[in-house]
Motif scaffolding. Structure first.
Motif, PDB file in Angstrom:
ATOM      1  N   ALA A  42       0.798  -1.107  -0.023  1.00  0.00           N
ATOM      2  CA  ALA A  42       0.169   0.082   0.014  1.00  0.00           C
ATOM      3  C   ALA A  42       0.831   1.204   0.027  1.00  0.00           C
ATOM      4  N   ALA A  43       0.691   2.095  -0.886  1.00  0.00           N
ATOM      5  CA  ALA A  43       1.452   3.407  -1.129  1.00  0.00           C
ATOM      6  C   ALA A  43       0.656   4.472  -1.076  1.00  0.00           C
ATOM      7  N   PRO A  44       1.092   5.584  -0.692  1.00  0.00           N
ATOM      8  CA  PRO A  44       0.392   6.992  -0.756  1.00  0.00           C
ATOM      9  C   PRO A  44       0.220   6.986  -2.196  1.00  0.00           C
ATOM     10  N   GLY A  45      -1.184   7.801  -2.314  1.00  0.00           N
ATOM     11  CA  GLY A  45      -1.659   7.950  -3.389  1.00  0.00           C
ATOM     12  C   GLY A  45      -2.558   6.787  -4.453  1.00  0.00           C
ATOM     13  N   THR A  46      -2.568   5.702  -3.715  1.00  0.00           N
ATOM     14  CA  THR A  46      -3.092   4.572  -4.136  1.00  0.00           C
ATOM     15  C   THR A  46      -4.613   4.411  -3.681  1.00  0.00           C
ATOM     16  N   ILE A  47      -5.315   3.672  -4.286  1.00  0.00           N
ATOM     17  CA  ILE A  47      -6.782   3.441  -3.561  1.00  0.00           C
ATOM     18  C   ILE A  47      -6.388   2.228  -2.517  1.00  0.00           C
ATOM     19  N   GLN A  48      -5.423   1.421  -2.695  1.00  0.00           N
ATOM     20  CA  GLN A  48      -5.497   0.581  -1.394  1.00  0.00           C
ATOM     21  C   GLN A  48      -5.195   1.608  -0.237  1.00  0.00           C
ATOM     22  N   PHE A 176      -8.114   0.442 -17.598  1.00  0.00           N
ATOM     23  CA  PHE A 176      -8.268   0.444 -16.118  1.00  0.00           C
ATOM     24  C   PHE A 176      -8.246   2.125 -15.908  1.00  0.00           C
ATOM     25  N   LEU A 177      -6.939   2.743 -16.248  1.00  0.00           N
ATOM     26  CA  LEU A 177      -6.855   4.169 -16.170  1.00  0.00           C
ATOM     27  C   LEU A 177      -6.464   5.098 -17.218  1.00  0.00           C
ATOM     28  N   PRO A 178      -7.675   5.211 -18.020  1.00  0.00           N
ATOM     29  CA  PRO A 178      -7.520   6.099 -19.155  1.00  0.00           C
ATOM     30  C   PRO A 178      -7.107   7.737 -18.880  1.00  0.00           C
ATOM     31  N   ALA A 179      -7.422   8.191 -17.700  1.00  0.00           N
ATOM     32  CA  ALA A 179      -7.159   9.423 -17.056  1.00  0.00           C
ATOM     33  C   ALA A 179      -6.007   9.655 -16.494  1.00  0.00           C
ATOM     34  N   ALA A 180      -5.338   8.526 -16.310  1.00  0.00           N
ATOM     35  CA  ALA A 180      -3.995   8.437 -15.338  1.00  0.00           C
ATOM     36  C   ALA A 180      -2.923   9.390 -16.215  1.00  0.00           C
ATOM     37  N   PHE A 252     -28.236   3.177  -6.093  1.00  0.00           N
ATOM     38  CA  PHE A 252     -27.284   3.252  -7.281  1.00  0.00           C
ATOM     39  C   PHE A 252     -26.877   4.938  -7.268  1.00  0.00           C
ATOM     40  N   VAL A 253     -25.295   5.148  -7.295  1.00  0.00           N
ATOM     41  CA  VAL A 253     -24.840   6.438  -7.288  1.00  0.00           C
ATOM     42  C   VAL A 253     -24.099   6.570  -8.533  1.00  0.00           C
ATOM     43  N   PRO A 254     -24.322   7.455  -9.298  1.00  0.00           N
ATOM     44  CA  PRO A 254     -23.463   7.737 -10.427  1.00  0.00           C
ATOM     45  C   PRO A 254     -22.187   8.458 -10.229  1.00  0.00           C
ATOM     46  N   LEU A 255     -21.010   8.308 -10.438  1.00  0.00           N
ATOM     47  CA  LEU A 255     -20.042   9.279 -10.095  1.00  0.00           C
ATOM     48  C   LEU A 255     -19.191   9.803 -11.163  1.00  0.00           C
ATOM     49  N   GLU A 256     -18.626  11.167 -10.926  1.00  0.00           N
ATOM     50  CA  GLU A 256     -17.898  11.590 -12.220  1.00  0.00           C
ATOM     51  C   GLU A 256     -16.599  11.035 -12.191  1.00  0.00           C
ATOM     52  N   GLY A 257     -16.128  10.427 -13.529  1.00  0.00           N
ATOM     53  CA  GLY A 257     -14.762   9.817 -13.652  1.00  0.00           C
ATOM     54  C   GLY A 257     -14.589   8.887 -14.729  1.00  0.00           C
ATOM     55  N   ARG A 258     -13.807   8.686 -15.515  1.00  0.00           N
ATOM     56  CA  ARG A 258     -13.167   7.743 -16.445  1.00  0.00           C
ATOM     57  C   ARG A 258     -12.549   6.365 -15.951  1.00  0.00           C
ATOM     58  N   ASN A 259     -11.598   6.594 -14.936  1.00  0.00           N
ATOM     59  CA  ASN A 259     -10.873   5.736 -14.411  1.00  0.00           C
ATOM     60  C   ASN A 259     -11.715   4.387 -13.680  1.00  0.00           C
ATOM     61  N   HIS A 260     -11.282   3.072 -13.927  1.00  0.00           N
ATOM     62  CA  HIS A 260     -12.201   2.135 -13.608  1.00  0.00           C
ATOM     63  C   HIS A 260     -11.826   2.049 -12.021  1.00  0.00           C
ATOM     64  N   ILE A 261     -10.394   2.345 -11.639  1.00  0.00           N
ATOM     65  CA  ILE A 261     -10.089   2.452 -10.171  1.00  0.00           C
ATOM     66  C   ILE A 261      -9.777   3.992 -10.129  1.00  0.00           C
ATOM     67  N   PRO A 262     -10.363   4.696  -9.220  1.00  0.00           N
ATOM     68  CA  PRO A 262     -10.333   6.143  -9.034  1.00  0.00           C
ATOM     69  C   PRO A 262      -8.957   6.389  -8.116  1.00  0.00           C
ATOM     70  N   PHE A 263      -8.080   7.465  -8.486  1.00  0.00           N
ATOM     71  CA  PHE A 263      -6.911   7.884  -7.603  1.00  0.00           C
ATOM     72  C   PHE A 263      -7.822   8.871  -6.490  1.00  0.00           C
ATOM     73  N   PRO A 264      -7.238   8.916  -5.408  1.00  0.00           N
ATOM     74  CA  PRO A 264      -7.841   9.714  -4.080  1.00  0.00           C
ATOM     75  C   PRO A 264      -7.806  11.131  -4.238  1.00  0.00           C
ATOM     76  N   ASP A 265      -7.347  11.636  -5.494  1.00  0.00           N
ATOM     77  CA  ASP A 265      -7.327  13.119  -5.731  1.00  0.00           C
ATOM     78  C   ASP A 265      -8.506  13.514  -6.709  1.00  0.00           C
ATOM     79  N   ALA A 268     -14.360  11.093  -8.411  1.00  0.00           N
ATOM     80  CA  ALA A 268     -15.119   9.689  -8.129  1.00  0.00           C
ATOM     81  C   ALA A 268     -14.562   9.351  -6.708  1.00  0.00           C
ATOM     82  N   TRP A 269     -13.644   9.526  -6.251  1.00  0.00           N
ATOM     83  CA  TRP A 269     -13.098   8.989  -5.063  1.00  0.00           C
ATOM     84  C   TRP A 269     -14.037  10.021  -3.847  1.00  0.00           C
ATOM     85  N   GLU A 270     -14.088  11.079  -4.133  1.00  0.00           N
ATOM     86  CA  GLU A 270     -14.610  12.100  -3.225  1.00  0.00           C
ATOM     87  C   GLU A 270     -16.169  11.734  -2.957  1.00  0.00           C
TER      88      GLU A 270
END
Length: 356
Positions: A42-48, A176-180, A252-265, A268-270
Motif C-alpha cells: 500500500a503506497a500513498p496516492g493509491t486506492i489501497q 483501467f486508467l484512461p485518465a491517469a 445506485f450512485v453515478p460518480l464523475e470519472g473515467r478511471n475504473h479504479i479512482p485515484f484519491p485526488d 469519483a473518490w470524493e
C-alpha cells in the motif's frame, strides 16, 4: 497516514493459504479481494492506501490477497469464481461471527454479491464499486463483438503479461486508467507485473469473464449501495446500473470519472467517500470520539505531545512523573490502535478529539 497493521494467514477450503491484513478497531469491514493486490505494498496516492485511511479510523478494516497473488499462495490448482467465494468465506470466518460490512471493488463485486446471497446472516451492509452482474462470456445474449473483445484481452495477457516490454500490459492499464498520468500508468504496470504471474493473469481473466451473479443479486437482503463512474471504460456504466437494478432496494450512485479504479485526488473518490459515509452513518466526524474513549489525562498528554513537548516537560507542566506521562501515552496508543506517538496524534487529530 500510518496505521497499525496486523498480518495473518488463513486457509481456504482446499488448503490454499491466504494473506490477510487488519487495520484499526471497531465493527468489522471486509474488502473482498481482487487480483491485482499485495497487502504489503500500500503506497500513498493509491486506492489501497486511501481505503485504509478512510476505514481504519472507524472500523476493523480487513483486506486480503486473493489466491495466486500478493502474499497469498502463488501456486494454486483451482482458480475460479467458486474458489474466490470460498476464500472470502474463510477470511470472514477467521475474523469473528458477528455481522459485518462487505465491500466489493470492481471484479470482486460479484464475489461480494454471491457471498451476501449465500450468507444473509453475516452481511449487514454491502458496498459495491465498479461492479457487474455478467461479463464477456456469461451474458445470455452475447454480442459477437463484445465476446471478441474479451477473447482479445485474454490473448494479450497470454502473449505479453510476462514480456519484458510493458506494451502488452499497458493495454490493460489504458482500459483501467484512461485518465491517469504517465507516472501513474508506470506504477500500475509495475503493480500488474509484481502481483500476478502471466499464467495467473490468464486464468483469472477466464474465470472473471465467466462470472454471472444475476440470480444471486436477486437474493441479497441487506442494505446495498452501488457506485459506478459514469465514463468507466473497463466496466461500462450500464453494467453497474444493471447490477444495482437486480439487488432489491439497492441505491445506485453515478460518480464523475473515467478511471475504473479512482485515484484519491479525483471526483469519483470524493463521491465514494461522501456516499459511503452517509450509508455507513459515519458522516459526523465527532462520532469517532464516542467509539474510542481516552481519559482526560491521556488526551492532555497526547495534546502536549502534538506540541512537541518531551515527557519531562509534560510531567513538569502537569505535576506528574515522567514515568506516569509515559504510561498515559502508552495507554492512549493502545486505545487508538497505534504503534507510534506520531500515529496516535494523527489519528486523534483526524477524529477531532482535541476539539473541545
Amino acid at each position: 497516514m500510518g496505521h497499525a497493521r496486523d498480518i495473518g494467514f488463513v486457509s481456504s477450503r482446499d488448503g490454499v493459504q491466504l494473506a490477510t491484513a487488519r487495520y484499526g478497531a471497531g465493527p468489522t469491514l471486509i474488502k473482498a479481494a481482487t487480483w491485482l493486490t499485495h497487502i504489503e505494498r500500500a503506497a500513498p496516492g493509491t486506492i489501497q492506501q486511501a481505503l485504509i485511511d478512510e476505514f481504519a479510523p472507524r472500523f476493523s478494516y480487513v483486506e486480503y490477497d486473493t489466491r495466486g497473488c500478493g502474499l497469498s499462495q502463488r501456486r494454486v490448482d483451482e482458480l475460479s469464481f467458486e474458489a474466490w467465494v470460498s476464500d472470502l468465506e474463510a477470511v470472514a470466518d477467521a475474523h469473528g461471527r458477528e455481522p459485518f460490512t462487505l465491500l466489493g471493488f470492481t471484479c470482486a463485486a460479484g464475489v461480494a454479491v454471491e457471498y451476501a446471497a449465500r450468507h444473509p446472516e453475516r452481511v449487514n451492509r454491502l458496498i459495491l464499486f465498479g461492479g457487474f452482474a455478467t461479463s464477456y462470456h456469461s451474458t445470455s445474449h452475447p454480442d459477437p463483438a463484445i465476446r471478441r473483445e474479451g477473447d482479445l484481452m485474454i490473448e494479450l495477457a497470454e502473449l505479453g503479461w510476462g514480456n519484458s516490454s510493458p506494451a502488452f500490459r499497458q493495454v490493460f492499464v489504458s482500459r483501467f486508467l484512461p485518465a491517469a498520468t504517465q507516472a501513474q500508468w508506470m506504477a500500475f504496470d509495475e503493480k500488474q507485473r509484481t502481483t500476478a504471474t502471466p499464467d495467473v493473469a490468464v486464468r483469472y481473466l477466464r474465470a472473471m469473464y465467466g462470472m454471472n451473479v444475476k440470480e444471486a443479486a436477486a437474493r441479497v437482503r441487506c442494505p446495498t449501495l452501488v457506485l459506478h463512474p459514469k465514463d468507466d471504460e473497463m466496466v461500462r456504466f450500464e453494467q453497474g446500473r444493471r447490477l444495482a437494478s437486480l439487488i432489491p432496494g439497492a441505491r445506485f450512485v453515478p460518480l464523475e470519472g473515467r478511471n475504473h479504479i479512482p485515484f484519491p485526488d479525483e471526483p469519483a473518490w470524493e463521491g465514494f467517500v461522501r456516499e459511503t459515509r452517509r450509508f455507513l452513518g459515519t458522516n459526523d466526524e465527532r462520532a469517532g470520539r464516542a467509539e474510542i474513549r481516552l481519559t482526560e489525562r491521556q488526551l492532555e498528554v497526547l495534546r502536549r505531545i502534538s506540541f512537541g513537548q518531551t515527557d519531562k516537560q509534560i510531567a513538569a507542566a502537569l505535576g506528574l512523573s515522567p514515568r506516569t506521562v509515559e504510561m498515559h501515552a502508552a495507554r492512549a496508543l493502545q486505545a487508538l490502535g497505534c504503534r507510534t506517538r506520531a500515529e496516535a496524534v494523527g489519528r486523534a487529530s483526524e477524529r477531532r478529539m482535541f476539539v473541545a
